[in-house]
Design a protein around this motif. Structure first.
Motif, PDB file in Angstrom:
ATOM      1  N   LEU A 165      -2.576 -16.960   7.869  1.00 36.55           N
ATOM      2  CA  LEU A 165      -1.455 -16.169   8.347  1.00 36.55           C
ATOM      3  C   LEU A 165      -1.060 -15.207   7.228  1.00 36.55           C
ATOM      4  CD1 LEU A 165       0.750 -15.890  10.629  1.00 36.55           C
ATOM      5  CD2 LEU A 165       2.091 -17.566   9.330  1.00 36.55           C
ATOM      6  N   VAL A 166      -1.104 -13.913   7.511  1.00 37.37           N
ATOM      7  CA  VAL A 166      -0.743 -12.904   6.507  1.00 37.37           C
ATOM      8  C   VAL A 166       0.554 -12.238   6.949  1.00 37.37           C
ATOM      9  CG1 VAL A 166      -1.415 -10.760   5.367  1.00 37.37           C
ATOM     10  CG2 VAL A 166      -3.133 -12.517   5.805  1.00 37.37           C
ATOM     11  N   ILE A 167       1.607 -12.472   6.177  1.00 41.21           N
ATOM     12  CA  ILE A 167       2.946 -11.979   6.515  1.00 41.21           C
ATOM     13  C   ILE A 167       3.349 -10.895   5.531  1.00 41.21           C
ATOM     14  CG2 ILE A 167       5.388 -12.613   6.599  1.00 41.21           C
ATOM     15  CD1 ILE A 167       4.545 -15.367   7.586  1.00 41.21           C
ATOM     16  N   SER A 168       3.903  -9.813   6.049  1.00 37.49           N
ATOM     17  CA  SER A 168       4.371  -8.734   5.181  1.00 37.49           C
ATOM     18  C   SER A 168       5.680  -8.179   5.698  1.00 37.49           C
ATOM     19  CB  SER A 168       3.325  -7.617   5.085  1.00 37.49           C
ATOM     20  OG  SER A 168       3.070  -7.063   6.366  1.00 37.49           O
ATOM     21  N   GLY A 169       6.415  -7.527   4.789  1.00 40.18           N
ATOM     22  CA  GLY A 169       7.610  -6.798   5.165  1.00 40.18           C
ATOM     23  C   GLY A 169       7.271  -5.322   5.294  1.00 40.18           C
ATOM     24  N   GLU A 170       7.652  -4.723   6.383  1.00 43.52           N
ATOM     25  CA  GLU A 170       7.302  -3.328   6.659  1.00 43.52           C
ATOM     26  C   GLU A 170       7.720  -2.399   5.517  1.00 43.52           C
ATOM     27  OE1 GLU A 170       8.388   0.082  10.029  1.00 43.52           O
ATOM     28  OE2 GLU A 170       9.763  -1.575   9.599  1.00 43.52           O
ATOM     29  N   LEU A 171       8.858  -2.686   4.887  1.00 46.87           N
ATOM     30  CA  LEU A 171       9.419  -1.793   3.876  1.00 46.87           C
ATOM     31  C   LEU A 171       9.365  -2.407   2.481  1.00 46.87           C
ATOM     32  CD1 LEU A 171      12.545  -0.567   5.906  1.00 46.87           C
ATOM     33  CD2 LEU A 171      10.264   0.459   5.790  1.00 46.87           C
ATOM     34  N   ASP A 172       8.427  -3.285   2.259  1.00 44.65           N
ATOM     35  CA  ASP A 172       8.309  -3.963   0.966  1.00 44.65           C
ATOM     36  C   ASP A 172       7.932  -2.946  -0.119  1.00 44.65           C
ATOM     37  OD1 ASP A 172       7.711  -5.568  -1.215  1.00 44.65           O
ATOM     38  OD2 ASP A 172       6.593  -7.045  -0.051  1.00 44.65           O
ATOM     39  N   PRO A 173       8.786  -2.741  -1.136  1.00 45.51           N
ATOM     40  CA  PRO A 173       8.455  -1.783  -2.187  1.00 45.51           C
ATOM     41  C   PRO A 173       7.711  -2.417  -3.360  1.00 45.51           C
ATOM     42  CG  PRO A 173      10.697  -2.514  -2.498  1.00 45.51           C
ATOM     43  CD  PRO A 173      10.159  -3.264  -1.279  1.00 45.51           C
ATOM     44  N   ILE A 174       7.565  -3.734  -3.344  1.00 44.30           N
ATOM     45  CA  ILE A 174       6.966  -4.449  -4.473  1.00 44.30           C
ATOM     46  C   ILE A 174       5.495  -4.759  -4.192  1.00 44.30           C
ATOM     47  CG2 ILE A 174       7.062  -6.568  -5.859  1.00 44.30           C
ATOM     48  CD1 ILE A 174      10.134  -6.525  -5.291  1.00 44.30           C
ATOM     49  N   CYS A 175       5.220  -5.337  -3.048  1.00 45.88           N
ATOM     50  CA  CYS A 175       3.846  -5.552  -2.575  1.00 45.88           C
ATOM     51  C   CYS A 175       3.752  -4.877  -1.216  1.00 45.88           C
ATOM     52  CB  CYS A 175       3.519  -7.046  -2.471  1.00 45.88           C
ATOM     53  SG  CYS A 175       3.503  -7.923  -4.049  1.00 45.88           S
ATOM     54  N   PRO A 176       3.390  -3.609  -1.170  1.00 44.94           N
ATOM     55  CA  PRO A 176       3.438  -2.841   0.075  1.00 44.94           C
ATOM     56  C   PRO A 176       2.682  -3.509   1.217  1.00 44.94           C
ATOM     57  CG  PRO A 176       3.031  -1.397  -1.788  1.00 44.94           C
ATOM     58  CD  PRO A 176       2.929  -2.791  -2.313  1.00 44.94           C
ATOM     59  N   SER A 177       3.183  -3.285   2.425  1.00 42.77           N
ATOM     60  CA  SER A 177       2.562  -3.907   3.594  1.00 42.77           C
ATOM     61  C   SER A 177       1.108  -3.478   3.747  1.00 42.77           C
ATOM     62  CB  SER A 177       3.351  -3.570   4.861  1.00 42.77           C
ATOM     63  OG  SER A 177       3.395  -2.162   5.076  1.00 42.77           O
ATOM     64  N   ALA A 178       0.735  -2.311   3.226  1.00 42.68           N
ATOM     65  CA  ALA A 178      -0.659  -1.873   3.288  1.00 42.68           C
ATOM     66  C   ALA A 178      -1.565  -2.812   2.510  1.00 42.68           C
ATOM     67  CB  ALA A 178      -0.795  -0.451   2.754  1.00 42.68           C
ATOM     68  N   ALA A 179      -1.037  -3.450   1.469  1.00 42.58           N
ATOM     69  CA  ALA A 179      -1.834  -4.406   0.702  1.00 42.58           C
ATOM     70  C   ALA A 179      -2.117  -5.660   1.540  1.00 42.58           C
ATOM     71  CB  ALA A 179      -1.111  -4.786  -0.588  1.00 42.58           C
ATOM     72  N   SER A 180      -1.119  -6.101   2.302  1.00 40.79           N
ATOM     73  CA  SER A 180      -1.338  -7.233   3.201  1.00 40.79           C
ATOM     74  C   SER A 180      -2.333  -6.873   4.297  1.00 40.79           C
ATOM     75  CB  SER A 180      -0.012  -7.679   3.821  1.00 40.79           C
ATOM     76  OG  SER A 180       0.811  -8.323   2.876  1.00 40.79           O
TER      77      SER A 180
END
Length: 275
Positions: A215-230
């Motif tokens: 399961l790969v979870i990301s925050g759309e507006l994550d400025p620390i580990c951008p969602s594009a990395a997930s």
């Protein structure tokens, strides 16, 4: 307090609560097992055995002599699994904990039912062939701030974890602020060592070794580990379910904890073959 012997036989601390399928939660940089309070509260009451270590040098775990390097964190988590004799567990890592979880999979493959990678990245800093990380100068700036004043550096980092308006929208703003403020800061040297480990790591070659449902979870507006990395990781995992939390930053397990906990519980039941 429960203790176990980590890498090199050094004593480390972990927290455990509840009974049922095991969920092992690994925290991020300069945090501790305390960040998982909402998961302990809800998931342990919902039929799960929730386990969270304090990585060495963080929380109640002493730094020891091995240093706060990623490979040592990985060995420590593997030692915890052996100490408790965990089998059929779901291993979840957040931020730095994502890189620790990825490294632990080959060591724990027969003990894992699944993996959850939460707001993580295979490369914290960007590379020529990986534009989804932070600029190297940002990691250098973080280290400079830590050297100058660790307390202020962590306050700034924690404030940055949340997207604009996210805390107020959560309905738990005061509770979350108190939770984050209550996390004990590590020593400056621990913060610098673990930041250096995070900034230097490139775990992209290790993704191919993850052959458990993920399961790969990301925050759309994550400025620390951008969602594009997930998204990058999700595309390279053989059995992956990506989930993006709209309007969220780096810690949806806090601001969207009810939804997050239900997602993690459902995934755990699925990989355990439960209805």
């Amino acid at each position: 307090m429960p203790w176990y012997e980590g890498f090199g036989g050094e004593r480390l601390w972990y927290r455990e609560q509840g009974e049922g399928p095991a969920l092992v939660l690994v925290h991020g940089w300069c945090m501790s097992s305390a960040v998982w309070r909402f998961q302990f509260d809800q998931l342990s009451a919902g039929g799960f055995r929730v386990i969270a270590p304090d990585l060495r040098g963080h929380g109640d775990s002493p730094q020891g002599s091995a240093g706060c390097r990623r490979e040592v964190f990985v060995a420590d988590v593997a030692a915890l699994f052996r100490h408790i004799d965990l089998r059929g567990a779901l291993l979840a890592g957040w931020s730095l904990g994502t890189q620790v979880a990825i490294g632990a999979v080959p060591l724990l493959r027969e003990r894992l039912a699944g993996v959850a990678l939460i707001c993580g990245t295979p490369c914290f800093t960007s590379r020529v062939d990986f534009p989804h990380g932070l600029a190297p100068v940002e990691a250098e700036g973080m280290a400079l701030k830590v050297r100058r004043n660790l307390k202020r550096a962590l306050e700034g980092f924690c404030a940055r974890m949340f997207a604009p308006g996210e805390l107020d929208a959560s309905g738990r703003a005061d509770e979350i602020r108190a939770l984050v403020a209550g996390v004990s800061a590590p020593e400056t040297e621990v913060a610098l060592q673990s930041l250096a480990a995070l900034a230097a790591a490139d775990v992209r070659p290790e993704l191919a070794a993850i052959d458990r449902p993920t399961l790969v979870i990301s925050g759309e507006l994550d400025p620390i580990c951008p969602s594009a990395a997930s998204a990058y990781m999700a595309q390279r995992l053989s059995a992956c379910r990506p989930v993006v939390y709209a309007g969220c930053g780096h810690a949806p397990f806090m601001t969207r904890c009810d939804e997050f906990n239900a997602q993690l519980a459902d995934f755990s039941r699925e990989v355990h073959g439960r209805v």
